[in-house]
Write a protein that holds these residues in place. Structure first.
Motif, PDB file in Angstrom:
ATOM      1  N   VAL A   1       0.836  -1.203   0.000  1.00  0.00           N
ATOM      2  CA  VAL A   1       0.000   0.000   0.000  1.00  0.00           C
ATOM      3  C   VAL A   1       0.870   1.252   0.000  1.00  0.00           C
ATOM      4  O   VAL A   1       0.578   2.228  -0.705  1.00  0.00           O
TER       5      VAL A   1
ATOM      6  N   ALA B   1      -6.333  -0.213   5.117  1.00  0.00           N
ATOM      7  CA  ALA B   1      -6.101  -1.543   4.553  1.00  0.00           C
ATOM      8  C   ALA B   1      -5.958  -2.584   5.649  1.00  0.00           C
ATOM      9  O   ALA B   1      -6.475  -3.709   5.528  1.00  0.00           O
TER      10      ALA B   1
ATOM     11  N   LEU C   1      -5.465   5.835  -8.439  1.00  0.00           N
ATOM     12  CA  LEU C   1      -5.285   5.260  -7.105  1.00  0.00           C
ATOM     13  C   LEU C   1      -6.418   4.323  -6.665  1.00  0.00           C
ATOM     14  O   LEU C   1      -6.146   3.259  -6.097  1.00  0.00           O
TER      15      LEU C   1
ATOM     16  N   VAL D   1     -10.490   5.684  -0.476  1.00  0.00           N
ATOM     17  CA  VAL D   1      -9.471   6.394  -1.257  1.00  0.00           C
ATOM     18  C   VAL D   1      -9.923   7.827  -1.546  1.00  0.00           C
ATOM     19  O   VAL D   1      -9.127   8.779  -1.442  1.00  0.00           O
TER      20      VAL D   1
ATOM     21  N   VAL E   1     -13.606   0.446  -0.815  1.00  0.00           N
ATOM     22  CA  VAL E   1     -12.240   0.919  -1.056  1.00  0.00           C
ATOM     23  C   VAL E   1     -12.269   2.239  -1.816  1.00  0.00           C
ATOM     24  O   VAL E   1     -11.503   3.167  -1.508  1.00  0.00           O
TER      25      VAL E   1
ATOM     26  N   LEU F   1      -5.351  -4.815  -2.825  1.00  0.00           N
ATOM     27  CA  LEU F   1      -6.037  -5.407  -1.675  1.00  0.00           C
ATOM     28  C   LEU F   1      -6.648  -6.781  -1.958  1.00  0.00           C
ATOM     29  O   LEU F   1      -6.666  -7.652  -1.086  1.00  0.00           O
TER      30      LEU F   1
ATOM     31  N   VAL G   1       2.147   1.870  -3.502  1.00  0.00           N
ATOM     32  CA  VAL G   1       1.091   2.345  -4.401  1.00  0.00           C
ATOM     33  C   VAL G   1       0.770   3.806  -4.117  1.00  0.00           C
ATOM     34  O   VAL G   1       0.632   4.625  -5.038  1.00  0.00           O
ATOM     35  N   ALA G   2       0.642   4.166  -2.843  1.00  0.00           N
ATOM     36  CA  ALA G   2       0.307   5.541  -2.482  1.00  0.00           C
ATOM     37  C   ALA G   2       1.365   6.524  -2.966  1.00  0.00           C
ATOM     38  O   ALA G   2       1.054   7.662  -3.353  1.00  0.00           O
TER      39      ALA G   2
ATOM     40  N   LEU H   1      -4.034   5.259   4.214  1.00  0.00           N
ATOM     41  CA  LEU H   1      -4.436   4.093   3.422  1.00  0.00           C
ATOM     42  C   LEU H   1      -3.922   2.801   4.027  1.00  0.00           C
ATOM     43  O   LEU H   1      -4.597   1.762   3.968  1.00  0.00           O
ATOM     44  N   GLN H   2      -2.736   2.834   4.643  1.00  0.00           N
ATOM     45  CA  GLN H   2      -2.225   1.643   5.324  1.00  0.00           C
ATOM     46  C   GLN H   2      -3.135   1.264   6.485  1.00  0.00           C
ATOM     47  O   GLN H   2      -3.436   0.085   6.693  1.00  0.00           O
TER      48      GLN H   2
ATOM     49  N   MET I   1      -5.545   0.521  -5.627  1.00  0.00           N
ATOM     50  CA  MET I   1      -5.767   0.035  -4.273  1.00  0.00           C
ATOM     51  C   MET I   1      -6.616  -1.236  -4.272  1.00  0.00           C
ATOM     52  O   MET I   1      -6.349  -2.185  -3.528  1.00  0.00           O
ATOM     53  N   ASN I   2      -7.646  -1.253  -5.115  1.00  0.00           N
ATOM     54  CA  ASN I   2      -8.468  -2.463  -5.204  1.00  0.00           C
ATOM     55  C   ASN I   2      -7.663  -3.648  -5.719  1.00  0.00           C
ATOM     56  O   ASN I   2      -7.815  -4.777  -5.233  1.00  0.00           O
TER      57      ASN I   2
END
Length: 306
Positions: A26, A113, A38, A91, A87, A46, A29-30, A109-110, A42-43
Motif C-alpha cells: 500500500v 487496509a 489510485l 481512497v 475501497v 487489496l 502504491v500511495a 491508506l495503510q 488500491m483495489n
C-alpha cells in the motif's frame, strides 16, 4: 499435540506476515500512483490479501474446531465478496484530506487496509461459526500486547459474544453452505458467508486494529492472559468512565421542541464548541467514547497512574 493456544499464536504470526506485506504494498502504491488511478490500484493490491486472509480464517476455524471437538464434520467456507465500493470511498476521502501529502496519504491508506484485512479474517471466522449450527460456539477477542483500551475492554470480557445461530437454524449473515458431512471446495460460489452482514456485538474494529477472533465451545472460554499479557486488565471499566467523562467535556446542552399529534415534544442533546450537534446516547457519543479509549494507554498513563 497442537493446543488452542499454539494454534492462535501460529494464526497471529501468519496474519501479521500478511499485514506487513500489505502495508509495504500500500505504501508503494500511495507513493507511486497518481490520484486518478489510485482507487483501481488500491483495489488491485487489496484483493489478493483479502482472499488469503479469508483462506487463513477458514483454515484457522477448522483447526480450532478439530482441537475443541466440534460436532460432526464441517468444511469451512471463505468470503469472496469484493470490497470495491468501500475501497473507492476510502481512497476518495483520503485524497480529499491528504492528497497533497504523500506520506500522510500512505499512512491513512495503510491503516484502512489493515482494518479491511482484519475484518475479512475475523468475518470468515464468525461466519463459519454461524454456519456450524451443530456446535454451540462463542467467540472472543484476542488482542495483541499494548492494544488500545477499547480493544482490551472487549477482550477482557471473555467468550461472551455469541453467533447468530440458534437451534438448528441460522439467522443473520452466515448460512449453512452444505449439509453436515458433505464437503465442497473452499471459495466455491461465495454464497455461504458474507462480510459485515450484521453488527455483531464485539465485532467493531478500527484502523490499524490487529485483534484476532477465536471460536470457543460454549462454556469453555479461553484465558487470553495466557496468550497476550494485557496491561491494566483491571482498569478497563475505569478507562471507559474516564473516556465517557471526557467525551462530554466542553459540550453544551441544547433543546429542540416540535409539535406532534400528542402535543409539544422536547428533545435534547449536546453541541460541541464548533456548533456540531452530538446525539445524546447515540452513535455520535459512542464514537467519542471509543476514540477516547483508543488513545495511547489513555488517561491512566496520562495521569501517571499506570
Amino acid at each position: 499435540m497442537v493446543t488452542l493456544g499454539t494454534a492462535i499464536q501460529s494464526h497471529r504470526m501468519l496474519v501479521a506476515a500478511l499485514q506487513g506485506d500489505l502495508q509495504r504494498s500500500v505504501r508503494s502504491v500511495a507513493a507511486g500512483v497518481n490520484s486518478d488511478a489510485l482507487p483501481a490500484a488500491m483495489n488491485e493490491v487489496l484483493a489478493p490479501y483479502l482472499t488469503l486472509g479469508s483462506e487463513e480464517g477458514a483454515t484457522f476455524f477448522e483447526e480450532q474446531r478439530r482441537i475443541q471437538g466440534g460436532v460432526g464434520t464441517f468444511m469451512a467456507d471463505t468470503i469472496t465478496t469484493p470490497e470495491t465500493e468501500r475501497v473507492d470511498r476510502i481512497v476518495a476521502w483520503a485524497l480529499s484530506e491528504h492528497g497533497g501529502d504523500v506520506v500522510q496519504l500512505g499512512r491513512v491508506l495503510q491503516g484502512a487496509a489493515s482494518r479491511l484485512l482484519t475484518e475479512r479474517v475475523n468475518d470468515t471466522m464468525i461466519g463459519n461459526m454461524e454456519a456450524d449450527v451443530k456446535t454451540r460456539w462463542r467467540y472472543q477477542r484476542v488482542p495483541r500486547v499494548d492494544c488500545c483500551a477499547f480493544c482490551g475492554m472487549l477482550a477482557s470480557r471473555g467468550a461472551v459474544y455469541t453467533s447468530a445461530g440458534s437451534a438448528g437454524s441460522v439467522v443473520g449473515a452466515g448460512v449453512p453452505v452444505t449439509p453436515d458431512g458433505e464437503k465442497r471446495k473452499r471459495g466455491g460460489q461465495g454464497k455461504g458467508i458474507k462480510p459485515r452482514g450484521s453488527r455483531r456485538l464485539g465485532e467493531d474494529y478500527h484502523d490499524n486494529c490487529y485483534c484476532a477472533v477465536t471460536a470457543v465451545k460454549d462454556g469453555e472460554p479461553l484465558d487470553v492472559s495466557e496468550n497476550e499479557v494485557l496491561r491494566g486488565l483491571g482498569n478497563w471499566e475505569q478507562m471507559y468512565n474516564l473516556a465517557a467523562a471526557d467525551a462530554g467535556e466542553g459540550l453544551k446542552p441544547i433543546f429542540n421542541e416540535r409539535e406532534t399529534p400528542e402535543g409539544r415534544v422536547r428533545r435534547w442533546g449536546w453541541v460541541d464548541k464548533d456548533g456540531n450537534e452530538i446525539r445524546r446516547g447515540g452513535e455520535d457519543m459512542t464514537k467519542r467514547i471509543i476514540n477516547g479509549m483508543r488513545r495511547e494507554q489513555y488517561a491512566l498513563i496520562r495521569d501517571g497512574e499506570m
